[in-house]
Design a protein around this motif. Structure first.
Motif, PDB file in Angstrom:
ATOM      1  N   VAL A  68       0.844  -1.093   0.155  1.00 27.76           N
ATOM      2  CA  VAL A  68      -0.029  -0.159  -0.318  1.00 27.76           C
ATOM      3  C   VAL A  68       0.946   1.289   0.040  1.00 27.76           C
ATOM      4  N   PHE A 124      -6.246  -0.608   7.168  1.00 28.14           N
ATOM      5  CA  PHE A 124      -6.869  -2.088   7.253  1.00 28.14           C
ATOM      6  C   PHE A 124      -7.789  -2.171   8.500  1.00 28.14           C
ATOM      7  N   ALA A 259      -8.497   3.645  -2.347  1.00 30.93           N
ATOM      8  CA  ALA A 259      -9.697   2.830  -1.948  1.00 30.93           C
ATOM      9  C   ALA A 259     -10.754   2.924  -2.992  1.00 30.93           C
ATOM     10  N   LEU A 264      -6.622  -0.745  -3.026  1.00 31.26           N
ATOM     11  CA  LEU A 264      -6.461  -1.568  -1.876  1.00 31.26           C
ATOM     12  C   LEU A 264      -7.223  -2.770  -1.713  1.00 31.26           C
ATOM     13  N   SER A 268      -5.433  -6.194  -0.796  1.00 30.86           N
ATOM     14  CA  SER A 268      -5.725  -6.907   0.312  1.00 30.86           C
ATOM     15  C   SER A 268      -5.936  -8.601  -0.193  1.00 30.86           C
ATOM     16  N   ASP A 275     -11.212  -8.999   1.069  1.00 34.23           N
ATOM     17  CA  ASP A 275     -11.133  -7.291   1.227  1.00 34.23           C
ATOM     18  C   ASP A 275     -11.200  -7.012   2.695  1.00 34.23           C
ATOM     19  N   SER A 277      -9.752  -3.881   3.474  1.00 35.05           N
ATOM     20  CA  SER A 277      -9.524  -2.418   3.365  1.00 35.05           C
ATOM     21  C   SER A 277     -10.665  -1.583   3.946  1.00 35.05           C
TER      22      SER A 277
END
Length: 283
Positions: A68, A124, A259, A264, A268, A275, A277
């Motif tokens: 990230v 996260f 995002a 993201l 992930s 996911d 995120s």
């Protein structure tokens, strides 16, 4: 041949213009070159927090948190990223001393840390679990973990949750042993501790690597333990210098963009299988 005075003057002016433009071009190139000087950002991690920031055999740092940050810096041409390794206990100390600019180690946020450091927007979202032996059907919540043994690392969001529970329940405390190397699946499998407190993503990643079949992850329920989840997110950590504040602002702006465009989520799923995120970033 007849000398043409007016033609000579015109040619001279043309040559002067060309020389001037050439000089301007060189000056412009020099100016452009000087304005593209990159600011070096030193990211620090212990390189041992799978699947978030892990040192590979070749020396590179990979994982959800690491990738990230790489994706963010890739969109910020004014910055150049370098990595530094240190023991977990020394990570924030390196930021204090100015030897690092950003901590990348699945950090939780606490009031004490907020007094000393800046934080990114959440990167996260945790799904907390207790890891127990497969035949253990008693430990399903913080309340049922009272009196049981567990392991923790100093200063993590998980250890802080356990400590806060003990403060609120002095007569029904969880027995915590602090360790340097967090081998939760192996230690639960061997019976060294009764349970471990971790995140579902980390449990899945460890199982993918170690395949320890006699343990399971029990997802904690918000209606039972929501008050104990004081650290549902993890973050990047910065110092508080002007350089840090400027970089934090740029990171936060790019996090929202990553995002919303699905980056993201993609990172992930690569490291965590689904996911994790923060949904709040996409609102």
């Amino acid at each position: 041949m007849k000398f043409n005075k007016h033609l000579f003057i015109a040619l001279a002016l043309s040559l002067a213009t060309i020389v001037t433009l050439s000089g301007c071009s060189s000056s412009a190139k020099a100016t452009t070159k000087s304005t593209t000087t990159k600011t070096t950002i030193t990211a620090i991690t212990d390189g041992n927090v799978a699947p978030f920031a892990v040192k590979q055999k070749g020396g590179t740092i990979n994982g959800y948190d690491a990738d990230v940050l790489k994706a963010i810096v890739k969109r910020l041409p004014q910055y150049k990223l370098e990595w530094k390794l240190a023991d977990y206990e020394a990570l924030l100390g390196n930021i204090d001393a100015g030897r690092a600019d950003i901590g990348v180690n699945h950090f939780g946020k606490t009031p004490e840390r907020q007094e000393k450091y800046l934080f990114s927007k959440p990167i996260f979202e945790d799904k907390p679990v207790f890891i127990v032996k497969k035949d253990n059907n008693k430990i399903k919540s913080f309340a049922t973990a009272a009196g049981q043994t567990t392991l923790a690392q100093v200063g993590t969001g998980f250890s802080l949750d356990l400590e806060n529970f003990n403060k609120k329940n002095p007569k029904k405390q969880i027995k915590i042993t602090y360790v340097k190397n967090y081998n939760d699946l192996q230690d639960i499998s061997s019976g060294k501790y009764d349970f471990a407190y971790n995140d579902l993503s980390m449990y899945n990643a460890e199982q993918k690597q170690y395949h320890i079949n006699d343990v399971k992850a029990v997802l904690l329920k918000k209606d039972q333990d929501g008050k104990n989840f004081t650290h549902p997110y993890t973050y990047f950590v910065f110092g508080k210098t002007d350089k840090d504040k400027k970089f934090q602002k740029a990171v936060n702006q790019e996090l929202v963009k990553l995002a919303k465009d699905g980056t993201l989520t993609k990172i992930s799923k690569k490291y965590l299988g689904s996911d994790f995120s923060p949904a709040a970033l996409r609102k």
